[in-house]
Design a protein around this motif. Structure first.
Motif, short mmCIF file in Angstrom:
data_model
loop_
_atom_site.label_atom_id
_atom_site.label_comp_id
_atom_site.label_asym_id
_atom_site.label_seq_id
_atom_site.Cartn_x
_atom_site.Cartn_y
_atom_site.Cartn_z
N ASP A 69 76.86 70.27 70.57
CA ASP A 69 77.39 69.26 69.58
C ASP A 69 78.25 69.91 68.78
O ASP A 69 78.13 71.02 68.19
CB ASP A 69 76.08 68.24 68.23
CG ASP A 69 75.94 67.50 69.11
OD1 ASP A 69 75.69 67.37 70.32
OD2 ASP A 69 74.75 66.52 68.61
N GLY A 70 79.34 68.90 68.53
CA GLY A 70 80.80 70.33 67.83
C GLY A 70 82.21 70.90 68.60
O GLY A 70 82.70 70.80 68.83
N ARG A 71 81.01 71.17 70.14
CA ARG A 71 81.54 72.07 70.84
C ARG A 71 82.32 71.65 72.28
O ARG A 71 83.07 72.32 72.92
CB ARG A 71 80.83 73.41 70.88
CG ARG A 71 79.71 73.99 70.21
CD ARG A 71 78.55 75.15 70.01
NE ARG A 71 78.02 75.70 69.50
CZ ARG A 71 77.18 75.45 68.65
NH1 ARG A 71 77.41 73.95 68.76
NH2 ARG A 71 76.99 75.89 67.95
N ILE A 72 81.68 70.86 72.59
CA ILE A 72 82.08 69.80 74.43
C ILE A 72 82.57 68.79 73.17
O ILE A 72 82.19 67.86 72.58
CB ILE A 72 81.26 69.87 74.93
CG1 ILE A 72 80.26 69.59 75.05
CG2 ILE A 72 81.60 71.84 75.80
CD1 ILE A 72 79.46 69.44 76.25
N HIS A 73 83.06 67.57 74.20
CA HIS A 73 83.33 65.95 74.47
C HIS A 73 81.36 66.01 74.59
O HIS A 73 81.17 65.34 75.66
CB HIS A 73 84.08 65.45 74.99
CG HIS A 73 85.94 65.81 74.49
ND1 HIS A 73 86.60 66.87 74.95
CD2 HIS A 73 86.93 65.36 73.07
CE1 HIS A 73 87.14 67.19 74.75
NE2 HIS A 73 87.42 66.68 73.70
N LYS A 74 81.04 65.73 73.49
CA LYS A 74 79.66 64.41 74.13
C LYS A 74 80.21 63.68 72.45
O LYS A 74 79.81 64.61 71.78
CB LYS A 74 78.79 65.59 74.17
CG LYS A 74 78.31 66.22 73.03
CD LYS A 74 76.61 66.89 74.16
CE LYS A 74 75.63 65.95 73.25
NZ LYS A 74 75.56 65.50 72.57
N PRO A 75 79.11 63.01 72.32
CA PRO A 75 78.33 61.87 72.03
C PRO A 75 77.34 62.53 70.99
O PRO A 75 76.37 62.96 70.95
CB PRO A 75 78.18 61.42 72.03
CG PRO A 75 78.09 60.66 73.28
CD PRO A 75 78.62 61.76 74.02
N LEU A 76 77.44 63.02 69.22
CA LEU A 76 76.41 64.02 68.60
C LEU A 76 75.41 62.87 68.04
O LEU A 76 75.63 61.50 67.95
CB LEU A 76 77.60 63.56 67.19
CG LEU A 76 79.06 63.96 66.53
CD1 LEU A 76 79.19 64.54 65.72
CD2 LEU A 76 78.50 66.06 66.99
N LEU A 77 74.51 63.46 68.69
CA LEU A 77 73.04 63.21 67.75
C LEU A 77 73.42 63.25 66.16
O LEU A 77 72.77 64.29 65.57
CB LEU A 77 71.78 63.95 68.31
CG LEU A 77 70.67 63.25 68.20
CD1 LEU A 77 70.83 62.37 68.36
CD2 LEU A 77 70.05 64.45 68.66
N HIS A 78 72.93 61.84 65.25
CA HIS A 78 73.22 61.21 63.91
C HIS A 78 71.46 62.17 63.93
O HIS A 78 70.88 62.07 62.75
CB HIS A 78 73.40 60.32 63.49
CG HIS A 78 75.59 60.35 63.83
ND1 HIS A 78 75.57 61.94 63.28
CD2 HIS A 78 75.23 59.34 64.39
CE1 HIS A 78 77.42 60.35 63.25
NE2 HIS A 78 76.95 59.70 64.11
N ASP A 79 70.41 61.52 64.92
CA ASP A 79 69.14 61.88 63.95
C ASP A 79 68.14 61.03 65.10
O ASP A 79 68.60 60.51 65.93
CB ASP A 79 68.98 60.55 62.64
CG ASP A 79 67.75 60.77 62.48
OD1 ASP A 79 67.06 62.01 62.22
OD2 ASP A 79 67.56 60.08 60.81
#
Length: 261
Positions: A69-79
């Motif tokens: 997360d935050g390093r490549i283009h992928k949806p962030l996991l919020h919870d």
């Protein structure tokens, strides 16, 4: 499953705001949702029989979030949260909502999306980063290769000499059409070098122009490790087809196997 989905939404404090989408064999249920602070999100609920809610698939998206997360283009996991009811375990994941459409509604590509060079450059950059990230997860095992390749292709299983971390399920239904974002990380792990490219190619064989772009974008497919990766992927998809998944791909897979052999 719908009751578990509704309970998860209530617990996570979100409101369902879109149509439902069922995953492979009804194993997942997803929908767009609205969070009071985060805005639009994507709720995905995964189910397994009670006591089976463990292992690579169950933990994949959470572990991928910690690494990527935050390093490549992928949806962030919020919870995320887990629950159980009536003999089943459920895992709910609240992801960043991605507005871009996916490249294809099915893993098997039937229409060339005619993607620009920048799309391919971004995908290759992200996969290059993923390949360097250490993990103890394993997406492909040599024992499976040795046992299964002879069964479906009547040739010895190729030895895996070069390993790298892979997305593990790279096809155009898991890639968005603009950036691209890489979706669905539950199967990531160590795999033969070239595995992601081989998977993308194999699922694209019915669309020759796109398959040609895959080969151009990923020169690893022309190497011996890339050849081994393609044989392994072909075997995986033939095994899957023997269980009823995407039988239309079988003739093209067998033709490619003959060319590689």
């Amino acid at each position: 499953m719908r009751r578990a989905f509704a309970r998860s939404a209530e617990t996570l404090g979100i409101t369902i705001a879109g149509p439902e989408f069922w995953g492979w064999h009804g194993r997942t249920l997803s929908s767009r949702a609205e969070h009071p602070e985060r805005g639009s999100c994507w709720l995905r609920v995964l189910t397994a029989p009670q006591g089976k809610g463990t292992g690579k698939i169950w933990e994949g998206n959470r572990q991928a979030a910690a690494l990527f997360d935050g390093r490549i283009h992928k949806p962030l996991l919020h919870d995320s949260m887990e629950s159980s009811c009536d003999g089943y375990a459920y895992q709910a994941e609240l992801h960043e909502y991605v507005t871009e459409p996916i490249c294809s509604p099915s893993p098997v590509l039937h229409t060339d999306p005619d993607l620009p060079t920048a799309w391919w450059d971004s995908l290759r950059t992200d996969l290059d980063h993923v390949s360097t990230v250490p993990t103890d997860r394993v997406a492909v095992r040599q024992e499976w290769v040795d046992r299964t390749v002879p069964r479906f292709l009547d040739i010895p299983g190729p030895p895996i000499t070069d390993w790298a971390t892979a997305h593990g399920d790279l096809h155009t239904a898991n890639l968005t059409a603009a950036t691209p974002y890489l979706l669905d990380w539950e199967g990531f792990g160590l795999a033969p070098v070239g595995y992601d490219a081989a998977m993308l190619l194999a699922y694209s064989l019915l669309t020759p122009a796109f398959a040609h772009r895959v080969r151009d974008a990923f020169p690893v497919l022309k190497t011996e490790p890339g050849r081994a990766a393609q044989i392994i992927v072909i075997t995986e998809l033939l095994q899957s087809a023997s269980r009823g998944d995407h039988p239309e791909l079988v003739p093209a897979l067998r033709l490619l196997a003959t060319e590689l052999s």
